[in-house]
Design a protein around this motif. Structure first.
Motif, PDB file in Angstrom:
ATOM      1  N   LEU A 168      45.210  43.269  -5.679  1.00 61.90           N
ATOM      2  CA  LEU A 168      44.812  42.212  -4.737  1.00 61.90           C
ATOM      3  C   LEU A 168      45.945  41.232  -4.459  1.00 61.90           C
TER       4      LEU A 168
ATOM      5  N   ALA B 131      33.443  52.153  -4.887  1.00 63.73           N
ATOM      6  CA  ALA B 131      33.075  50.764  -4.603  1.00 63.73           C
ATOM      7  C   ALA B 131      32.080  50.692  -3.449  1.00 63.73           C
TER       8      ALA B 131
ATOM      9  N   GLU C 283      29.031  53.853 -12.275  1.00 63.75           N
ATOM     10  CA  GLU C 283      29.334  52.700 -11.438  1.00 63.75           C
ATOM     11  C   GLU C 283      28.181  51.705 -11.476  1.00 63.75           C
TER      12      GLU C 283
ATOM     13  N   CYS D  82      37.271  45.735 -12.690  1.00 62.95           N
ATOM     14  CA  CYS D  82      38.201  46.712 -12.087  1.00 62.95           C
ATOM     15  C   CYS D  82      39.505  46.052 -11.626  1.00 62.95           C
TER      16      CYS D  82
ATOM     17  N   LEU E  15      25.063  41.211  -5.283  1.00 58.36           N
ATOM     18  CA  LEU E  15      25.339  39.883  -5.824  1.00 58.36           C
ATOM     19  C   LEU E  15      24.552  38.800  -5.100  1.00 58.36           C
TER      20      LEU E  15
ATOM     21  N   VAL F   7      34.738  42.075   3.324  1.00 56.24           N
ATOM     22  CA  VAL F   7      34.784  42.739   2.009  1.00 56.24           C
ATOM     23  C   VAL F   7      33.816  42.044   1.047  1.00 56.24           C
TER      24      VAL F   7
ATOM     25  N   CYS G  40      34.129  41.128 -10.710  1.00 58.20           N
ATOM     26  CA  CYS G  40      35.268  41.771 -10.029  1.00 58.20           C
ATOM     27  C   CYS G  40      36.336  42.181 -11.046  1.00 58.20           C
TER      28      CYS G  40
ATOM     29  N   HIS H 290      37.406  54.430  -8.734  1.00 60.37           N
ATOM     30  CA  HIS H 290      36.001  54.006  -8.725  1.00 60.37           C
ATOM     31  C   HIS H 290      35.390  54.222  -7.350  1.00 60.37           C
TER      32      HIS H 290
ATOM     33  N   HIS I 232      39.873  52.244   1.664  1.00 59.13           N
ATOM     34  CA  HIS I 232      40.680  53.455   1.850  1.00 59.13           C
ATOM     35  C   HIS I 232      40.675  53.935   3.294  1.00 59.13           C
TER      36      HIS I 232
ATOM     37  N   ILE J 280      28.236  49.220 -12.846  1.00 52.33           N
ATOM     38  CA  ILE J 280      28.879  47.901 -12.839  1.00 52.33           C
ATOM     39  C   ILE J 280      28.503  47.109 -11.595  1.00 52.33           C
ATOM     40  N   LEU J 281      28.448  47.808 -10.457  1.00 54.08           N
ATOM     41  CA  LEU J 281      28.243  47.105  -9.197  1.00 54.08           C
ATOM     42  C   LEU J 281      26.762  46.943  -8.908  1.00 54.08           C
TER      43      LEU J 281
ATOM     44  N   ARG K  82      41.457  54.722  -5.830  1.00 54.54           N
ATOM     45  CA  ARG K  82      42.176  53.852  -6.771  1.00 54.54           C
ATOM     46  C   ARG K  82      41.898  52.384  -6.461  1.00 54.54           C
ATOM     47  N   THR K  83      41.600  51.624  -7.469  1.00 52.61           N
ATOM     48  CA  THR K  83      41.379  50.187  -7.278  1.00 52.61           C
ATOM     49  C   THR K  83      42.650  49.574  -6.708  1.00 52.61           C
TER      50      THR K  83
ATOM     51  N   TYR L 151      30.403  43.565  -0.915  1.00 53.91           N
ATOM     52  CA  TYR L 151      30.023  43.525  -2.338  1.00 53.91           C
ATOM     53  C   TYR L 151      28.712  42.762  -2.539  1.00 53.91           C
TER      54      TYR L 151
HETATM   55  C1  HEC Z   1      33.813  49.255  -9.951  1.00 57.88           C
HETATM   56  C2  HEC Z   1      35.142  48.695  -9.781  1.00 57.88           C
HETATM   57  C3  HEC Z   1      35.269  47.527  -8.825  1.00 57.88           C
HETATM   58  C4  HEC Z   1      34.655  46.292  -8.868  1.00 57.88           C
HETATM   59  C5  HEC Z   1      33.663  45.795  -9.902  1.00 57.88           C
HETATM   60  C6  HEC Z   1      35.150  45.549  -7.731  1.00 57.88           C
HETATM   61  N1  HEC Z   1      36.053  46.287  -7.036  1.00 57.88           N
HETATM   62 FE1  HEC Z   1      37.041  45.691  -5.376  1.00 57.88          FE
HETATM   63  N2  HEC Z   1      37.717  47.598  -5.120  1.00 57.88           N
HETATM   64  C7  HEC Z   1      37.503  48.643  -5.979  1.00 57.88           C
HETATM   65  C8  HEC Z   1      37.901  49.869  -5.343  1.00 57.88           C
HETATM   66  C9  HEC Z   1      37.840  51.266  -5.950  1.00 57.88           C
HETATM   67  C10 HEC Z   1      38.328  49.531  -4.052  1.00 57.88           C
HETATM   68  C11 HEC Z   1      38.759  50.505  -2.952  1.00 57.88           C
HETATM   69  C12 HEC Z   1      37.475  51.154  -2.438  1.00 57.88           C
HETATM   70  C13 HEC Z   1      37.661  52.114  -1.299  1.00 57.88           C
HETATM   71  O1  HEC Z   1      38.638  52.025  -0.583  1.00 57.88           O
HETATM   72  O2  HEC Z   1      36.772  52.968  -1.105  1.00 57.88           O
HETATM   73  C14 HEC Z   1      38.223  48.079  -3.947  1.00 57.88           C
HETATM   74  C15 HEC Z   1      38.622  47.326  -2.848  1.00 57.88           C
HETATM   75  C16 HEC Z   1      38.640  45.932  -2.810  1.00 57.88           C
HETATM   76  C17 HEC Z   1      39.271  45.126  -1.812  1.00 57.88           C
HETATM   77  C18 HEC Z   1      40.077  45.668  -0.629  1.00 57.88           C
HETATM   78  C19 HEC Z   1      41.535  45.771  -0.986  1.00 57.88           C
HETATM   79  C20 HEC Z   1      42.336  46.572  -0.001  1.00 57.88           C
HETATM   80  O3  HEC Z   1      43.565  46.433  -0.036  1.00 57.88           O
HETATM   81  O4  HEC Z   1      41.797  47.363   0.768  1.00 57.88           O
HETATM   82  C21 HEC Z   1      39.045  43.809  -2.122  1.00 57.88           C
HETATM   83  C22 HEC Z   1      39.539  42.589  -1.368  1.00 57.88           C
HETATM   84  C23 HEC Z   1      38.238  43.803  -3.315  1.00 57.88           C
HETATM   85  N3  HEC Z   1      38.018  45.116  -3.713  1.00 57.88           N
HETATM   86  C24 HEC Z   1      37.770  42.670  -3.946  1.00 57.88           C
HETATM   87  C25 HEC Z   1      36.773  42.717  -4.929  1.00 57.88           C
HETATM   88  C26 HEC Z   1      35.969  41.582  -5.317  1.00 57.88           C
HETATM   89  C27 HEC Z   1      36.104  40.179  -4.763  1.00 57.88           C
HETATM   90  C28 HEC Z   1      35.087  42.038  -6.268  1.00 57.88           C
HETATM   91  C29 HEC Z   1      33.959  41.275  -6.941  1.00 57.88           C
HETATM   92  C30 HEC Z   1      32.962  40.741  -6.030  1.00 57.88           C
HETATM   93  C31 HEC Z   1      35.383  43.443  -6.477  1.00 57.88           C
HETATM   94  N4  HEC Z   1      36.401  43.823  -5.641  1.00 57.88           N
HETATM   95  C32 HEC Z   1      34.741  44.251  -7.413  1.00 57.88           C
HETATM   96  C33 HEC Z   1      36.961  48.552  -7.238  1.00 57.88           C
HETATM   97  C34 HEC Z   1      36.150  47.502  -7.660  1.00 57.88           C
END
Ligand code: HEC
Ligand code: HEC
Length: 360
Positions: A294, A231, A332, A217, A338, A315, A214, A229, A305, A334-335, A290-291, A319
């Motif tokens: 948290l 996701a 990407e 990003c 899991l 969520v 995680c 990214h 989004h 990266i993902l 945009r990431t 993942y």
């Molecule tokens: C490749 C980059 C990337 C990785 C690796 C990643 N994230 Fe994210 N994360 C994002 C992006 C970009 C979004 C928004 C995606 C969308 O809205 O389409 C997001 C959204 C989220 C959200 C929602 C936040 C919100 O306010 O809506 C959470 C919680 C989160 N990620 C937790 C995690 C966790 C836990 C991991 C590991 C298991 C992880 N992320 C791995 C890029 C990443």
């Protein structure tokens, strides 16, 4: 069993990189009323007042409710029509490089200006806003800050109003959380304090920086690299239309007069303008977002989004079982799936919850 710190020396090192919190405040050189107490007060009042929508239908707070971490629980924001995207919280926005899910603004006053004139949101134009402000109870404060409104071009009035909103939004930083207390205890080698951080959250943190990846990003004190990214969230709006994400954000940004490279930037040195000067659109920007930070995340459901995931458990399951076939953007890799156990899912959620104020 005695409580203990489960992290290795390497994991402790990584954990320190999520702080310190809160970050120190720097006023925004592109906004001449940044950090100005009168502007902050005027911005706060305007934020909560329907005078900023053309027909008095709603205020910024209608969607970004101060009582609900500056968002609302709907999956997608309801403006004049149902919008395509989820309303983000407005906390911890000072000093970012990009704003909005698709990064259509490179500064906070532009991100505050767009909703005022957007057709589907508050639907003012510069002239109707100037009239509304002139006739409102805010006129005296406005003129103390910016001088006689009648000699100002209406576009200048619009930008000035947006800069007061931005001055207010800059002040919305979240407090220390249970996680920060743990992080600071590790830094100070205060074992007695560190062990009060729940073991489930420690195991979740280990996954977050370890096998879960995680942190690639979601890094730094805001838990976001503030880049774009894919996701794996479907970006189709219906059978024929897609949410272009960053691609659309760049189209907007590159034709906007309200960037750091434009005439409304108050900073003679144009700090930060290099970013908008250098971005290019790539096909791989389609459907990237945009990431999100948290911090405070447990208070801002639903997620992503488009608000398509209802809680943190969903969520993490997303993942865990991510459909890598669906990841369309380059790079990407990266993902990957899991395949987390129920215990690991619960641990990751336990960790994320400690990033919010509530528990402290
Ligand atoms: C490749 C980059 C990337 C990785 C690796 C990643 N994230 Fe994210 N994360 C994002 C992006 C970009 C979004 C928004 C995606 C969308 O809205 O389409 C997001 C959204 C989220 C959200 C929602 C936040 C919100 O306010 O809506 C959470 C919680 C989160 N990620 C937790 C995690 C966790 C836990 C991991 C590991 C298991 C992880 N992320 C791995 C890029 C990443
Ligand atoms: C109809 C609901 C609605 C109203 C009213 C509204 N917003 Fe928003 N706001 C949103 C949504 C949805 C987004 C995400 C937009 C996007 O990224 O495409 C957003 C994004 C933002 C952002 C960028 C946040 C970030 O994380 O980058 C800022 C700043 C913001 N709004 C400020 C305001 C201000 C100031 C007002 C009043 C002038 C306002 N908003 C009115 C729904 C709303």
């Amino acid at each position: 069993m005695r409580a203990e710190v489960l992290l290795s020396a390497d994991e402790i090192e990584q954990t320190l990189s999520f702080g310190p919190w809160p970050p120190s405040f720097h006023s925004d050189p592109s906004n001449r009323v940044s950090n100005n107490a009168r502007a902050i007060a005027l911005g706060e009042a305007l934020f909560n007042d329907p005078v900023l929508s053309v027909d008095g239908a709603f205020s910024c707070a209608s969607c970004h409710d101060p009582e609900q971490a500056f968002t609302t629980p709907e999956a997608r924001a309801l403006g004049r029509v149902l919008l395509d995207r989820n309303t983000p919280s407005l906390q911890n926005l000072a000093g970012l490089r990009w704003y909005g899910w698709g990064g259509k603004s490179d500064n906070l006053w532009a991100a505050s200006l767009h909703p005022i004139i957007e057709e589907q949101e508050m639907a003012h134009n510069a002239d109707s806003l100037k009239t509304a402000i002139s006739e409102s109870t805010y006129i005296d404060e406005f003129e103390v800050l910016f001088g006689d409104i009648q000699v100002q071009d209406s576009e200048l009035v619009l930008v000035n109003i947006a800069k007061t909103l931005s001055a207010y939004l800059e002040t919305l930083a979240t407090d220390q959380t249970q996680f920060d207390a743990f992080r600071d205890a590790l830094e100070n080698q205060d074992l007695a304090a560190a062990v009060s951080y729940p073991e489930a959250a420690q195991r979740g943190l280990q996954l977050f920086i370890g096998r879960g990846n995680c942190v690639l990003c979601h890094n730094g004190p805001r838990f976001s690299n503030n880049e774009f990214h894919d996701a794996g969230v479907p970006y189709f709006l219906n059978e024929t239309e897609v949410d272009e994400g960053r691609f659309g954000g760049l189209n907007f940004l590159l034709s906007s007069p309200y960037t750091l490279d434009g005439n409304w930037n108050d900073d003679p040195n144009r700090q930060g303008a290099w970013a908008v000067r250098n971005v290019r659109r790539n096909h791989s920007d389609f459907g990237t977002f945009r990431t999100p930070s948290l911090r405070g995340v447990s208070e801002t459901a639903p997620y992503m989004h488009n608000g398509s995931l209802s809680d943190l458990n969903a969520v993490i399951r997303h993942y865990s079982k991510i459909d890598t076939e669906r990841l369309h953007a380059d790079g990407e890799a990266i993902l990957s799936e899991l395949n987390l156990s129920e215990q690991e899912i619960a641990d990751l959620v336990a960790f994320l919850v400690t990033l919010s104020k509530e528990l402290y």
